[in-house]
Design an enzyme around this catalytic site. Structure first.
Site, short mmCIF file in Angstrom:
data_model
loop_
_atom_site.label_atom_id
_atom_site.label_comp_id
_atom_site.label_asym_id
_atom_site.label_seq_id
_atom_site.Cartn_x
_atom_site.Cartn_y
_atom_site.Cartn_z
N ASP A 148 0.80 -1.48 0.08
CA ASP A 148 -0.37 -0.59 0.16
C ASP A 148 1.15 1.25 0.13
OD1 ASP A 148 -2.07 1.79 0.11
OD2 ASP A 148 -2.43 1.54 1.83
N HIS A 191 -2.61 0.50 12.15
CA HIS A 191 -2.67 -0.93 11.64
C HIS A 191 -0.52 -0.58 11.65
CE1 HIS A 191 -3.74 1.94 8.35
NE2 HIS A 191 -2.13 1.34 7.52
N GLN A 258 -2.99 -5.28 5.89
CA GLN A 258 -2.83 -4.37 7.02
C GLN A 258 -3.83 -4.67 8.70
OE1 GLN A 258 -3.28 -1.63 3.81
NE2 GLN A 258 -1.95 -0.46 4.41
N ARG A 288 2.84 12.94 9.89
CA ARG A 288 1.33 13.10 10.51
C ARG A 288 1.19 11.59 10.13
NH1 ARG A 288 -0.85 9.30 5.96
NH2 ARG A 288 -1.98 10.28 3.88
N ASP A 290 -1.37 8.62 10.40
CA ASP A 290 -2.15 8.70 10.01
C ASP A 290 -3.62 7.85 9.68
OD1 ASP A 290 -2.24 7.20 6.46
OD2 ASP A 290 -1.94 6.07 7.55
N GLU A 332 -4.83 13.24 9.37
CA GLU A 332 -4.78 12.57 8.15
C GLU A 332 -6.23 12.11 8.51
OE1 GLU A 332 -5.80 9.86 4.59
OE2 GLU A 332 -4.66 8.80 6.73
N ASP A 397 -3.04 10.21 -2.91
CA ASP A 397 -4.02 9.55 -3.01
C ASP A 397 -5.58 10.21 -3.51
OD1 ASP A 397 -3.57 7.81 -0.55
OD2 ASP A 397 -4.09 8.96 1.55
N ARG A 513 -4.35 5.05 -7.88
CA ARG A 513 -3.91 5.74 -7.63
C ARG A 513 -2.27 5.91 -7.77
NH1 ARG A 513 -4.86 4.88 -0.44
NH2 ARG A 513 -4.07 2.52 -1.50
C1 GLC Z 1 -3.77 6.67 4.47
C2 GLC Z 1 -2.62 7.10 3.28
C3 GLC Z 1 -3.02 6.40 2.14
C4 GLC Z 1 -3.14 4.75 2.79
C5 GLC Z 1 -4.39 4.20 4.05
C6 GLC Z 1 -4.12 3.43 4.98
O1 GLC Z 1 -5.19 7.17 4.26
O2 GLC Z 1 -3.09 8.47 2.97
O3 GLC Z 1 -2.37 5.75 1.36
O4 GLC Z 1 -4.11 3.57 1.76
O5 GLC Z 1 -3.71 5.66 4.82
O6 GLC Z 1 -2.96 3.16 5.50
#
Ligand code: GLC
Length: 635
Positions: A148, A191, A258, A288, A290, A332, A397, A513
């Site tokens: 990912d 995760h 994940q 950041r 996530d 995020e 993304d 993406r």
């Molecule tokens: C966030 C990331 C994305 C990822 C997701 C899972 O949204 O920007 O790219 O797939 O987290 O970690």
């Protein structure tokens, strides 16, 4: 029931922890550090109160807290003198990130520069562009080839072999700091990958590690949860769970590799706090955070944005205040705007992506109607003092249409139909579309769909349409001037197009993406100083915006205030400063447009347009604007 107040309980717990610390040599030396003790005193109650609320019912709650504080102390002792100096400096200038000097860039290490050493070589370019903030996409050890885009982390303390080593990362952080650039890394803490040591042990059936994830012996509980959760990556698997080879089920919100961590277990909080502080000491200035929305699960809810998530973030933040005081968080949360703002708080995430403004900038480019964007600026820009948006035009993304249906309805738009239109428009299934996007996670069951694509391809450069360059610059002018930190996806400043080569890679072909995560565009960068080339025109426009921003104090931090232009194609917002004010006007139409002079009643008769450097008389005949023109008028 405990009859003591939370303050009394915290005092007692603190006394117990100090007593435990005094029993070891390490503990004694931690307590000798006066600065550390003072910060512990200030922040302990936050951590204690959250622990008591989330984990108070568990017998190991206090022991976990002792371990946590000890870990904090050790981490502070390990913090380099250089980083401790940064901590001191930022204590004296606590709102440094609100400055109009701030400019962010984001890239993948491998795609943009090959390796960490390659990124180091690009520092002169980052300085040329004016960056003060560099977000390197996840660069940690991850499963191969499926990970990912690095968001499946197998070790938070190891760099992915091939990109470099943790020592190189430390060295890069130092070099960036010398160049005045803060290092931003993801804390992927919702995760881990299924190859993380904790996950491997859990897969083997080890009870302690199984308890770090949401693992269930059969489908009963998972099915009950799934009655109210949303499918996030339906192309990968339906629902929120996947089955393990031994028959058990594990929560995986995103890809099957994940696995969501179980924060109802304090050992998970403690372990992740350890990883965070470790990275803070490597030299990360800003994390950041996530996928914050998903960190807490509760039966019969959608398991998104639950109140406990905020408590976890506050606790993580308080730990930084104690052990890595200058480190900041950016959330995020790409969710409904009502929820996005809930993460923005001095004691939680000081910064946040502004996904609504990003999506509605594209919406307005497609419709040539600024009503939704204007409403968002008017209504949804009001964030806590001392906090800031990170304004972007696109990320690594997809673009999700996260606007509120109620807001849309007020403007006579049906949310569902409007999203359908936008999806069709941006994948070029609408007559007259200029965009070349690709659908992402098209879910026929729910009708949900998002859009992938680079800024240039979405703006019409790929389809070689008129106005593409103007659209790119218009979109970035908004990110540069609405308040907060503008963030450039590196490559956008030279008009990088979609990269369809992902379709030939079996590990990437199902995730569109990748179309907007192209490799370093060598040729485009080589042409950036050629004013006649397309990359050169975009680069010159971007550089102009950047230098104006850095010279315009009104554009620092804070927020934009709506300004009604009376013309549905022209967006207006104001940026009041200490002595003067800047009024930004943006024409989203492909045609020339006009604002009547009555809109400027009560304002000075003349203003200087910072973009072109001319004085404009507002009283004579109002303002005429060329297609996609933007003005920054200083009064
Ligand atoms: C966030 C990331 C994305 C990822 C997701 C899972 O949204 O920007 O790219 O797939 O987290 O970690």
């Amino acid at each position: 029931m405990n009859s003591l107040s939370i303050e009394q309980q915290a005092r007692a717990a603190r006394a117990y922890i100090l007593q435990e610390l005094r029993k070891t040599e390490d503990g004694v030396s931690i307590l000798k550090d006066k600065d550390f003790s003072a910060r512990l005193d200030t922040n302990f109650i936050t951590i204690f109160a959250i622990f008591a609320e989330l984990y108070g019912y568990r017998h190991d709650c206090l022991d976990q807290l002792v371990d946590l504080i000890t870990m904090c102390g050790k981490s502070w002792q390990d913090r380099s003198p250089d980083l401790q100096r940064v901590d001191k400096q930022r204590e004296l200038d606590p709102e440094w990130y609100l400055s109009n000097q701030m400019l962010g860039g984001v890239c993948y290490v491998d795609r943009y520069a090959g390796s960490l050493a390659g990124i180091k070589k690009r520092i002169p370019y980052f300085k040329e562009l004016g960056l003060t903030y560099l977000h390197l996409m996840p660069l940690f050890a991850a499963p191969q080839p499926l990970n990912d885009g690095g968001y499946a982390v197998s070790s938070y303390r190891d760099v992915q072999p091939g990109l470099g080593t943790i020592e190189e990362l430390r060295d890069l952080a130092t070099e960036l700091r010398k160049a005045g650039i803060s290092l931003v890394l993801d804390l992927v803490f919702n995760h881990t990958s299924n190859e993380h040591r904790w996950a491997k042990k859990a897969a083997e059936g080890d009870p302690e590690h199984s308890a770090m994830y949401w693992i269930f012996p059969d489908r009963n509980v998972p099915s009950a949860f799934e009655r109210s959760t949303r499918e996030i990556f339906p192309d990968d698997h339906p629902g929120s769970f996947i089955q393990l080879p031994d028959g058990r089920f594990v929560w995986s919100t995103f890809y099957h590799f994940q696995w969501d961590l179980n924060y109802s277990n304090p050992a998970v909080f403690r372990a992740m706090a350890g990883e965070m502080l470790y990275l803070a000491n490597v030299g990360v200035d800003l994390f950041r955070m996530d996928a914050v929305a998903f960190m807490w699960k509760q039966m019969n809810t959608d398991c998104e944005n639950l109140p406990e998530v905020h408590k976890l973030l506050r606790a993580f933040n308080a730990l930084c205040r104690i052990a890595a005081p200058s480190v900041l968080f950016k959330s995020e949360a790409i969710v409904h705007p009502d929820f996005v703002v809930q993460y923005i708080d001095r004691y939680e995430c000081q910064l946040s992506y502004n996904p609504l403004q990003m999506a509605l900038t594209w919406e307005a480019l497609a419709t040539r109607d600024v009503s939704m964007l204007s409403q968002a600026i008017e209504r949804r820009h009001n964030i806590a003092r001392g906090c800031a948006w990170v304004n972007y035009v696109r990320s690594h993304d997809d673009i999700g249409w996260t606007f509120s249906d109620e807001d849309a309805e007020e403007l006579g738009k049906d949310g569902r139909n409007h999203r359908k239109f936008l999806n069709a428009f941006f994948v070029n299934r609408h007559p007259g579309s200029f965009a070349r996007g690709v659908p992402f996670q098209d879910n026929p069951k729910t009708g949900d769909c998002r859009i992938s694509g680079t800024t240039a391809s979405l703006a019409g450069l790929e389809s070689m349409q008129d106005h593409a360059i103007e659209r790119i610059l218009l979109a970035y002018s908004i990110a540069m001037s609405t308040g907060g930190i503008p963030l450039i996806y590196l490559g956008d400043e030279v008009g990088q197009l979609n990269d369809y080569s992902y379709l030939n890679d079996p590990a990437k072909m199902d995730d569109s993406r990748w179309v907007n995560r192209p490799w370093y565009p060598e040729q485009r960068y080589a042409e950036r100083h050629d004013a006649n080339s397309i990359p050169g025109k975009i680069y010159a426009g971007m550089k102009h915006l950047i230098s104006l921003r850095k010279n315009t104090e009104e554009l620092a931090g804070g927020r934009a205030i709506g300004f009604y232009t009376g013309n549905p194609a022209i967006l207006g917002y104001q940026r009041p400063g200490a002595k003067s004010s800047v009024l930004c006007l943006c024409n989203f139409s492909d045609e020339a447009q006009w604002i009547g002079r009555d809109r400027f009643m009560g304002m000075p008769a003349e203003a200087k347009d910072l973009i072109d450097g001319y004085m404009i008389n507002l009283r004579n005949a109002g303002i005429h604007m060329k297609p996609h023109q933007f003005l920054w008028l200083r009064f």
